[in-house]
Every structure is written in C-alpha cells, then in structure tokens.
Design an enzyme around this catalytic site. Structure first.
Site, PDB file in Angstrom:
ATOM      1  N   SER A  68      -6.806   3.986  -1.435  1.00  0.00           N
ATOM      2  CA  SER A  68      -6.805   2.714  -0.844  1.00  0.00           C
ATOM      3  C   SER A  68      -8.015   1.577  -1.567  1.00  0.00           C
ATOM      4  O   SER A  68      -7.801   0.375  -2.029  1.00  0.00           O
ATOM      5  CB  SER A  68      -6.197   2.269   0.100  1.00  0.00           C
ATOM      6  OG  SER A  68      -5.200   2.685  -0.047  1.00  0.00           O
TER       7      SER A  68
ATOM      8  N   ASP B 121     -10.508  -2.774   6.570  1.00  0.00           N
ATOM      9  CA  ASP B 121      -9.741  -1.448   5.892  1.00  0.00           C
ATOM     10  C   ASP B 121      -9.440  -1.143   4.484  1.00  0.00           C
ATOM     11  O   ASP B 121      -9.719  -2.568   3.612  1.00  0.00           O
ATOM     12  CB  ASP B 121      -7.792  -1.557   6.418  1.00  0.00           C
ATOM     13  CG  ASP B 121      -7.540  -0.112   6.005  1.00  0.00           C
ATOM     14  OD1 ASP B 121      -7.941   0.938   5.996  1.00  0.00           O
ATOM     15  OD2 ASP B 121      -5.967  -0.248   6.544  1.00  0.00           O
TER      16      ASP B 121
ATOM     17  N   THR C  32      -7.674  -1.594   1.989  1.00  0.00           N
ATOM     18  CA  THR C  32      -7.666  -2.024   0.511  1.00  0.00           C
ATOM     19  C   THR C  32      -8.029  -3.853   1.273  1.00  0.00           C
ATOM     20  O   THR C  32      -8.647  -4.829   0.028  1.00  0.00           O
ATOM     21  CB  THR C  32      -5.971  -2.417   0.865  1.00  0.00           C
ATOM     22  OG1 THR C  32      -5.405  -1.120   0.501  1.00  0.00           O
ATOM     23  CG2 THR C  32      -5.240  -3.520   0.143  1.00  0.00           C
TER      24      THR C  32
ATOM     25  N   HIS D 147      -1.982  10.959  -0.500  1.00  0.00           N
ATOM     26  CA  HIS D 147      -0.896   9.900  -1.929  1.00  0.00           C
ATOM     27  C   HIS D 147      -1.058  11.253  -3.418  1.00  0.00           C
ATOM     28  O   HIS D 147      -1.652  12.015  -3.509  1.00  0.00           O
ATOM     29  CB  HIS D 147      -3.089   9.404  -2.338  1.00  0.00           C
ATOM     30  CG  HIS D 147      -3.105   8.016  -1.344  1.00  0.00           C
ATOM     31  ND1 HIS D 147      -4.129   7.247  -1.550  1.00  0.00           N
ATOM     32  CD2 HIS D 147      -2.637   7.741  -0.122  1.00  0.00           C
ATOM     33  CE1 HIS D 147      -3.842   6.637  -0.187  1.00  0.00           C
ATOM     34  NE2 HIS D 147      -3.228   7.079   0.451  1.00  0.00           N
TER      35      HIS D 147
ATOM     36  N   HIS E   6       2.206   8.215   5.240  1.00  0.00           N
ATOM     37  CA  HIS E   6       1.368   9.336   5.610  1.00  0.00           C
ATOM     38  C   HIS E   6       1.944   9.864   6.527  1.00  0.00           C
ATOM     39  O   HIS E   6       2.100  11.437   6.245  1.00  0.00           O
ATOM     40  CB  HIS E   6      -0.496   8.570   5.758  1.00  0.00           C
ATOM     41  CG  HIS E   6      -0.756   8.996   4.473  1.00  0.00           C
ATOM     42  ND1 HIS E   6      -1.790   9.712   3.776  1.00  0.00           N
ATOM     43  CD2 HIS E   6      -1.774   7.181   4.118  1.00  0.00           C
ATOM     44  CE1 HIS E   6      -1.742   8.592   3.602  1.00  0.00           C
ATOM     45  NE2 HIS E   6      -2.356   7.588   3.611  1.00  0.00           N
TER      46      HIS E   6
ATOM     47  N   ASP F 221       1.928   2.303   3.518  1.00  0.00           N
ATOM     48  CA  ASP F 221       1.316   3.625   3.173  1.00  0.00           C
ATOM     49  C   ASP F 221       1.240   4.519   4.741  1.00  0.00           C
ATOM     50  O   ASP F 221       1.315   5.540   4.299  1.00  0.00           O
ATOM     51  CB  ASP F 221       0.079   2.794   2.926  1.00  0.00           C
ATOM     52  CG  ASP F 221      -1.371   4.223   2.583  1.00  0.00           C
ATOM     53  OD1 ASP F 221      -0.448   5.124   1.321  1.00  0.00           O
ATOM     54  OD2 ASP F 221      -2.247   4.616   3.509  1.00  0.00           O
TER      55      ASP F 221
ATOM     56  N   ASP G 198      -1.616   0.356  -5.143  1.00  0.00           N
ATOM     57  CA  ASP G 198      -2.380   0.435  -5.376  1.00  0.00           C
ATOM     58  C   ASP G 198      -2.711   2.310  -5.471  1.00  0.00           C
ATOM     59  O   ASP G 198      -3.169   3.011  -6.374  1.00  0.00           O
ATOM     60  CB  ASP G 198      -3.463   0.564  -3.988  1.00  0.00           C
ATOM     61  CG  ASP G 198      -2.591   1.148  -2.424  1.00  0.00           C
ATOM     62  OD1 ASP G 198      -2.144   1.848  -2.486  1.00  0.00           O
ATOM     63  OD2 ASP G 198      -4.709   0.610  -1.788  1.00  0.00           O
TER      64      ASP G 198
ATOM     65  N   ASP H 162       1.152  -1.359   0.341  1.00  0.00           N
ATOM     66  CA  ASP H 162      -0.074   0.477   0.165  1.00  0.00           C
ATOM     67  C   ASP H 162       0.487   1.240  -0.038  1.00  0.00           C
ATOM     68  O   ASP H 162       1.507   1.714   0.528  1.00  0.00           O
ATOM     69  CB  ASP H 162      -0.768  -0.298   1.658  1.00  0.00           C
ATOM     70  CG  ASP H 162      -2.349   1.069   1.031  1.00  0.00           C
ATOM     71  OD1 ASP H 162      -1.609   2.118   0.449  1.00  0.00           O
ATOM     72  OD2 ASP H 162      -3.508   0.304   1.008  1.00  0.00           O
TER      73      ASP H 162
END
Lengths: 192, 692
Positions: free
Chosen positions: B250, B309, B311, B653, B498, B494, B536, B201
């Site tokens: 995602s 989540d 994904t 992202h 972030h 990910d 993703d 991710d």
C-alpha cells in the site's frame, strides 16, 4: 443486521474456544502440559477465600476517554491484594528468567525479529516467580490461571525493555508447580 | 502560511523553460583530465533503465516542471580509496553547488562511520548493515552514498543525468541515467481548484461488484441501481506495479499516484538508497507539497485506518519504512507548512500519546506506542534542501497537545466531532477515533443498531462513519480559497479482504461509496473540483463465484457444507439483500447469499457464515478476546477447509489491474489503460494546466 442469530450462537458454542477468555468466562482448551495448579479445564468456580478474580477487561476504563488509557478503580483497589487472573502465556522467542507475560489472548513476542513492535495488548501483565529468579518457565499453551499478589504500576522486565502496567507475584503453590515443571524440562533437555 | 523550499522557482518561471543559472560547481568534474578508476557506481537516483540496463526506455523517473527530487549515487571506490569530490550534471550542465555555503548545505557524503568492529566484516571488508551502523550490508567498507537534495527542472522532455565522483588518488568514476519532465499544457481550460482522491484500499473490480449486488440488487440481469462510483462518467484501468515488484504494497500503491514515481514496497515519498536511516532516503515531492507551494492549497487526509498506515502517510510523509509510526505522525504535524496539512482524521491515537518510558510492549499505562526507535531526525542536507523540520527523538511528546497548540481542533469521537461544528467550522481539524485502525462498518453499524458488542470491546463505541468524516473534512478544507487536495481512504476493504471476511469487506465498500456520494455532491456544488475513485492494488484475488443454494438457517446447521451449496451460473440467481434505513443491509446472513472465493488465499475454514467478531487486528491494544487470531484458525474444525495457494496466514495483494473512475473537472483525462504514476501527471495537468 442480525449478527447473533440463534443458529450462529449455537455454532459458536461448538467452537473449541482457542480464543475464549479475558472476560472471566471459561476456556475448554487446556493442554496436558499445564500443571493442575494452573490448568483451566472447565468453567472455573469462585476463587478461593481471600482471592479476588481480576479480568483483563476490568483493567482499563471503557469506553476509552479522549486521550490515553486509564486504569480502573477496581484495578487500583486490588493493588497489593491476592488476585486470580486467567489468560494466555505469551510465547517469547527469548524467554526471561524468573518471569513471563500473561495476555488476554494468544500472542507471541518475537524479540529478535520484531524488537518491541509485536503489539501485545495493553493489559498484558508480568507474572513473577519470587523464589525462582533464574528459572526459565517452559511455554504453556492454552488458557492458564495464575494466583498471586497484584502490584499496580509500571514494571519493566530486565533486558527486554518491556513495561507492563501491572504485575503479579505468584502464590507459593502456583510457583512450586512451575518450578517443578522447569526442573523437569531442564532434566529432559540434559538427557538429550 | 506556506513557504517555498529553497531554490524552487515559481511555476510561471519553470513551465516550458529550462532551469538555468544554477551556481556552477566550483571544480566541475566533467572537465577534469583525471584517469578513470576501477571504482563503480552501484546505484544512481532517480532510478533509470539507462543506468540499470543501458536502455534509454522506458524512462522510469518522471516529474512535473519544478517538482523537487533528490539526486543520489552509491560509489564503491577501489580498495584504500575514498570519495573526495562529486558532481551531478543534467544535460551536461552541473547542478551541484559546492562552491557556495547554501549549495554545500544541500549535499552530503555518507560513509560507514560506525564502530568498525561492528560495521565492517573483518574477513570480507564488507559492511555488515547492523543496527547502529550507517550503510546497508554488502557494500565495500569504503563505499560512499552522495546526495544532492531538492533539485528541480523545468524543461519538458527526457534529460540525461550524469554523475562523476573523484577518488582520493585522483581517479574518477562516472555513471549515466535519465529522467523526464512531463510538460503541462497551460491552455487546456479551467484548472481544478479542489482534488479529491478516493482510495479504496485493495478494491478491485470484484469488490465494487459485490457492493453493487448487496447495496442495489439485480433484477432479470439488470442492476436495480448503481453505486455512486459507477455513475462517474470516465473510467480507466490502472497498472499498479511498484518499483521492485509486479505486486505492490500500500505504500508505493498510494505514493505512486501522488509523486508520479515508482517507490519500492514499504517506502513512502522516497527512492531506495543504501543507508540504514529510514528518513534520509532521496525524496520526491508529493502532489500536496507541490500544489501547496505553488498554489497555497490545503491538504486533508481522512482514513478508516490508523493515520500512520501506509496509504495516509503516502500523502505527506517521507520515509523508507512504513512502520515507523512515531516519526510518521510527527512529520504530519512538523511539516504542515510544506504540505498544507489542515485535516487529519482516522484512528491511531496510540502514536499521539506521550510515552515517558520509551517502552511499548506491553504499552505503558496510557497505551502509547511512541518510541525513539521509530522516530525521526533528519540529516542537515535534507533540512537545508527541503526546508523540512529536523525532527527529534521525543517519545514523551504529547502530539495531541502539539496539534492543538498549532491550532487544530481535536475530536476523539463522533459526538465531539459534531460538537466542533455546532457553532461554526474549525480552521484545522484532528480526529483520532480509535487507538489503531477504526472498527469496520459491519461492527460500527451493529453498534448504532444497538449491538455494541464489538465496538464496546474495542473501547470506542462512538466512531463516525467514513461519509460523516468526509463531510466534515470537506467543510473545513473548502474554507481555503486556493483549494485543497484530499485523500479519503476506505482502508479496511483491504484489511478485511486480507482476512477473507466476506461479510465485512463488502460493507466497507458500501461505506466507501457513501463517502463518495458526499464528495460527488460537493463537486456538483463546486464545479472546479475533480474527484477520482481508485485503489492502490487489488487484494485477495476476490471472485464472486455465485450464491448460496441454501437458506441461512441451513448453513448454520451445516457450516461444513463447503462447495455443495455453491450455486454457480443459473443456480446463483440474484441474491436479494434488504437495506435498512441507515443504508446498510439489514443482514448479510440471508438465504441465497452472495458467495465469494479468493484466488490469492491462505488456508482457511469456510462456513459461508458471518463471524460475530472480526478477526484479530494485531495493531489494537484492545483486541477482543473472542476475535480469532487468523483465518486459518477461524472456524477451525467447524467450517470446510480450503487449502491456501499462498504462504502465511492471510490472503495477499495481487498484480491485477484495478478500475479508476473520475468525476468533475478534468475527468476525461482518465480513460484507457495507464500506469499508476500517470495519474499524478493527469492530476497535475488538471490542477496546474487545466482541463476542459
């Protein structure tokens, strides 16, 4: 991995701890708005006679078991007794009269936007003002300490549907300070 | 065990053949000589440029032969009129089946039937979209959302979709769109029995490079070793846009890979619609459902995140709201006969615990987050069309017990997971190793090395690593002689990107690559396996800007050094990390460490030093009190302030293309630059049609 080098530890010690409590340590970031009865301006000494220190980290058994959280024996034995607990007042978008929430870390609750999806920690407790059911307590920033009688068991806050595993009914001295603060805030608002 | 959704035809019958013989709509509207209406159709699903702009290309919606999807239209009748009848046509052939009870059961007309005072604005006559209403805001009060569920088509090629609705005054309105069926070459070679999708991710090219530098090192310009994903023979570049933005989140970022279609941000396995119900959106069939129905394959979902989540849910769950945790985890179990779910592992135990009070904030004493407000009950037409479980608003459900009742072995920690394999292999496996997202590799490894400060504070000191979870998952899934589809997600690449935690996300990539090595070894032993490694989307605009010119000790003394110690070009040299026996660096806090900048950054204070505690994860019921709330307060007044280029508290992202690497049967299909939805058809070709 050397995660805690002496140098780093020294660095962390310099940080003015906006996030520093819940394990019963101390905080250094009290604001001038916090009444003396609640302020945490330096490392706290032992609680007064007849009062037991309760840490958020002591509320549930760790490590967590195979299923849900379980209250600790310490939490259960303090039921009905006077405790002192240090934490952060949850900043509520829609404050509730007569009570507020106390969390182990700074948190806000956006009732209007987020409903109940705001992820307050499980150990967040409700603090009640027994003689001020209609009082809106002004937001207090930084660490605060509250002293009162602990009641263990699910408590729901009217209107918000929030449930906490425990609540504290404030001692008279702490409550008086908050009631005074609320009156002053109301007067300022009226004057404007 | 698996069952076919109603009306689906066997694959052999649909490949290369048009779907014909559907019961004709009793009063086919195309033949009516009723006058045209001033009414309009404001949405036609599946989405198409032909409907939106009048342009026949590009074709937006594409499906494999026989893949199920819903047809839907939003009609805005003239004032005072209502929709009384409707039909969909594909290539001028009616597909609605209102003449039969079974056909009618698969259709619906949703109008604003909520309290008129609440749901219709008295002045404008438009819908308000308020809680308790049926339709989104801004529609005429008499608007109707009409659906035909679980349609499929076999013939390859572009097809015209026509919709006609009849109003109460006899007038009618129509709309035209298109979609494409992507054919499968049946004679392309052996079929891939097992498909393993590794989803890092947020993992862009920079994330992969950082892990290589840290885990392998460089000498005189040459990498001293390759990540396992680097060794895959085929690599392409993936365009990651979602249906409604160049920058995806995602949910569509994952589901686009496994439905072949673009979803809007926040949406999983569905197209957007104009109703408020998050579980009634027009569906599109997942790869797992498609291959379970056609071939009896199993599904495995393994993640380091909370299993609700975006994904992991985007492998099996149909909802337009990725945050509806209760309904999402319920659907994992309830629709296991549609998806073949056999393995589910990750964090997220808070969604599985009974919540008798239906209140979650703060959580009830057991920590449950289950709530009626984010649970699901499906409408009749979805149940009838897809054969899906209806669901129930049941916050008091003990979902762990229900999984166990359905035959799943349950592991709450690594020791228990190992114990389940002590005397054989479970047939089905549920592992819930944390309350929400699992701890990251940096902290889990520290715990294994004796410093359990973080994992102990989270309350879960015995969490497995992703490679260990992967090995167990493949062990269980490989028992199905029909094969399996598996998702293995490195979720916190990910999440830590972030947070711009430059010590934690690189180790997430290292952990992820170690899991890939497990799968590569499996594929070597099972040559009918296809493994792809992708992301993703890219997260944070990560850039490897150079290396520190200072020692670790000097950095600690001068945490506000900022750019003065950033060695660029020649000064960067080659950072030298030392790996411990566990496969992770002894320390990330080395002299001359790799330095990372962020092109999609929010405000932050940079010290270039590791943070002892991970930045706060808002989904944890046990966030350590020492965790900084956000990067914009982490190291405040200590580190060097770097102004953000994006609003908010975290990096975001980006729309940058990401690399995809493939290994095993059919890997050669993955080369060049392609759309994320193309991946679905490549996987379908390998699994159904075969590949050399």
């Amino acid at each position: 991995m050397q995660r805690f080098t002496l140098a780093l530890a020294g660095l962390l010690a310099l940080i003015p701890a906006p996030f520093a409590h819940a394990n019963g340590a101390t905080g250094t970031s009290a604001t001038t708005h916090v009444p003396a009865a609640l302020a945490v301006t330096r490392r706290l000494g032992a609680p007064p006679a007849g009062v037991t220190e309760l840490k958020f980290a002591d509320m549930f058994k760790l490590p967590v078991g195979p299923k849900g959280l379980e209250p600790t024996d310490r939490l259960r034995t303090l039921d009905g007794k006077r405790v002192r607990i240090v934490g952060y007042m949850v900043q509520q978008e829609l404050p509730v009269a007569g009570s507020f929430m106390l969390s182990p870390l700074p948190a806000s609750a956006g009732d209007e936007d987020e409903s109940l999806a705001d992820d307050l920690p499980a150990s967040t407790i409700i603090v009640q003002l027994p003689n001020g059911p209609g009082t809106i307590v002004p937001d207090l920033h930084g660490l605060i300490r509250v002293t009162g009688v602990l009641h263990v068991g699910a408590t729901e806050v009217a209107r918000t549907e929030r449930v906490a595993a425990a609540r504290v009914t404030l001692d008279a001295r702490t409550e008086r300070a908050l009631l005074r603060l609320a009156r002053e805030a109301a007067a300022r608002k009226k004057a404007r | 065990m698996h069952r076919s959704p109603l009306f689906r035809r066997p694959l052999a019958a649909v490949i290369g053949n048009a779907l014909v013989g559907a019961a004709l709509f009793g009063t086919a509207l195309a033949g009516l000589a009723s006058p045209a209406s001033a009414a309009t159709v404001s949405r036609l699903t599946p989405p198409s440029e032909l409907f939106s702009s009048g342009q026949a290309a590009p074709v937006i919606a594409r499906f494999l032969p026989g893949q199920l999807f819903d047809l839907q239209a939003t009609v805005r009748p003239d004032a005072g009129q209502t929709v009384t009848n409707f039909s969909f046509y594909v290539d001028d052939q009616p597909v609605s089946q209102l003449g039969t009870p079974a056909g009618r059961a698969r259709t619906s007309i949703v109008t604003e039937t909520g309290d008129a005072a609440l749901c219709i604005d008295a002045d404008s006559g438009k819908t308000t979209g308020k809680s308790g209403c049926k339709l989104v805001a801004g529609l005429p009060g008499n608007a109707a959302v009409v659906s035909q569920r679980a349609y499929s088509k076999g013939a390859a090629g572009v097809h015209e979709l026509k919709f006609i609705a009849q109003m109460s005054d006899g007038t009618r309105v129509s709309a035209i769109g298109n979609f494409e069926i992507i054919g499968v070459d049946k004679d392309a070679g052996k079929t891939a029995k097992n498909i393993i999708v590794f989803l890092g991710d947020g993992m862009g090219a920079a994330h992969r490079t950082a892990a290589r530098i840290i885990a392998k090192g460089y000498a005189q310009g040459k990498a001293k070793g390759l990540l396992t994903m680097d060794t895959f023979p085929d690599t392409g570049m993936v365009m990651t846009a979602s249906l409604n933005s160049i920058v995806t989140d995602s949910a569509p970022g994952m589901q686009n890979y496994v439905t072949g279609n673009k979803a809007a941000n926040n949406q999983e396995g569905v197209f957007p619609d104009d109703t408020l119900d998050a579980f009634d959106n027009p569906r599109v069939e997942y790869l797992s459902e498609y291959l379970h129905t056609l071939q009896g394959k199993s599904l495995g979902v393994v993640t380091t995140a909370d299993v609700f989540d975006a994904t992991p849910a985007s492998m099996a769950v149909h909802t337009s709201a990725r945050g509806n945790g209760t309904g999402i985890v319920d659907q994992f179990l309830d629709d296991r006969d549609l998806t073949g779910l056999t393995v589910l592992m990750g964090g997220g135990r808070k969604w599985f615990l009974p919540n008798g009070g239906d209140s979650t904030s703060p959580q009830p004493a057991n920590g449950s987050q289950r709530r009626s407000a984010n649970d699901y009950v499906l409408p009749d037409d979805v149940v009838a069309g897809w054969g899906a479980s209806r669901g129930a608003l049941d916050p008091a459900r003990d979902l762990i017990a229900d999984f166990q009742g359905a035959g799943f072995a349950y592991a709450p920690d690594k020791s228990a997971l190992d114990g389940l394999f002590a005397h054989g292999r479970p047939k089905q496996l549920l592992g819930l190793f944390a309350y929400s997202n699992m701890n990251v590799a940096y902290d889990k490894i520290a715990g294994r090395r004796g410093d359990g400060t973080v994992v102990d504070a989270f309350g879960f000191p015995d969490q497995p690593m992703l490679d260990e979870m992967t090995a167990r998952a493949l062990d269980v899934l490989s028992q199905n002689r029909n094969g399996f589809v598996a998702l293995i997600e490195g979720a916190s690449i990910d999440k830590q990107a972030h947070l711009m935690d430059s010590d934690r996300w690189p180790l997430e990539v290292v952990e992820f690559d170690r899991a890939i090595a497990v799968a590569k070894a499996f594929a070597e032993d099972h040559p009918d396996t296809l493994v792809i490694v992708t992301a993703d989307h890219e997260c944070s605009g990560a850039a490897l800007i150079g290396a520190s010119t200072a020692t670790a000790a000097s950095l600690a003394e001068h945490p506000d050094a900022g750019s003065s110690i950033v060695g660029t070009y020649d000064a960067a040299k080659f950072p030298k990390y030392v790996l411990a026996d566990d496969g992770y660096p002894q320390s990330t806090n080395i002299d001359g460490k790799l330095l990372i900048g962020y092109g999609a950054n929010a405000d932050r204070y940079e010290t270039w030093l590791p943070s002892a505690f991970p930045t706060k994860d808002t989904q944890q019921p046990f966030p350590p009190s020492q965790s900084p709330a956000d990067p914009n307060v982490r190291n405040k007044d200590v580190g060097h302030f770097i102004a953000g280029q994006v609003p908010g508290d975290q990096a975001v992202h980006t729309a940058t293309d990401i690399p995809l690497s493939a290994y095993g049967l059919g890997s050669h299909l993955f080369h060049g630059v392609f759309d994320n939805t193309d991946v679905f058809f490549k996987l379908g070709q390998a699994a159904v049609g075969g590949a050399d």
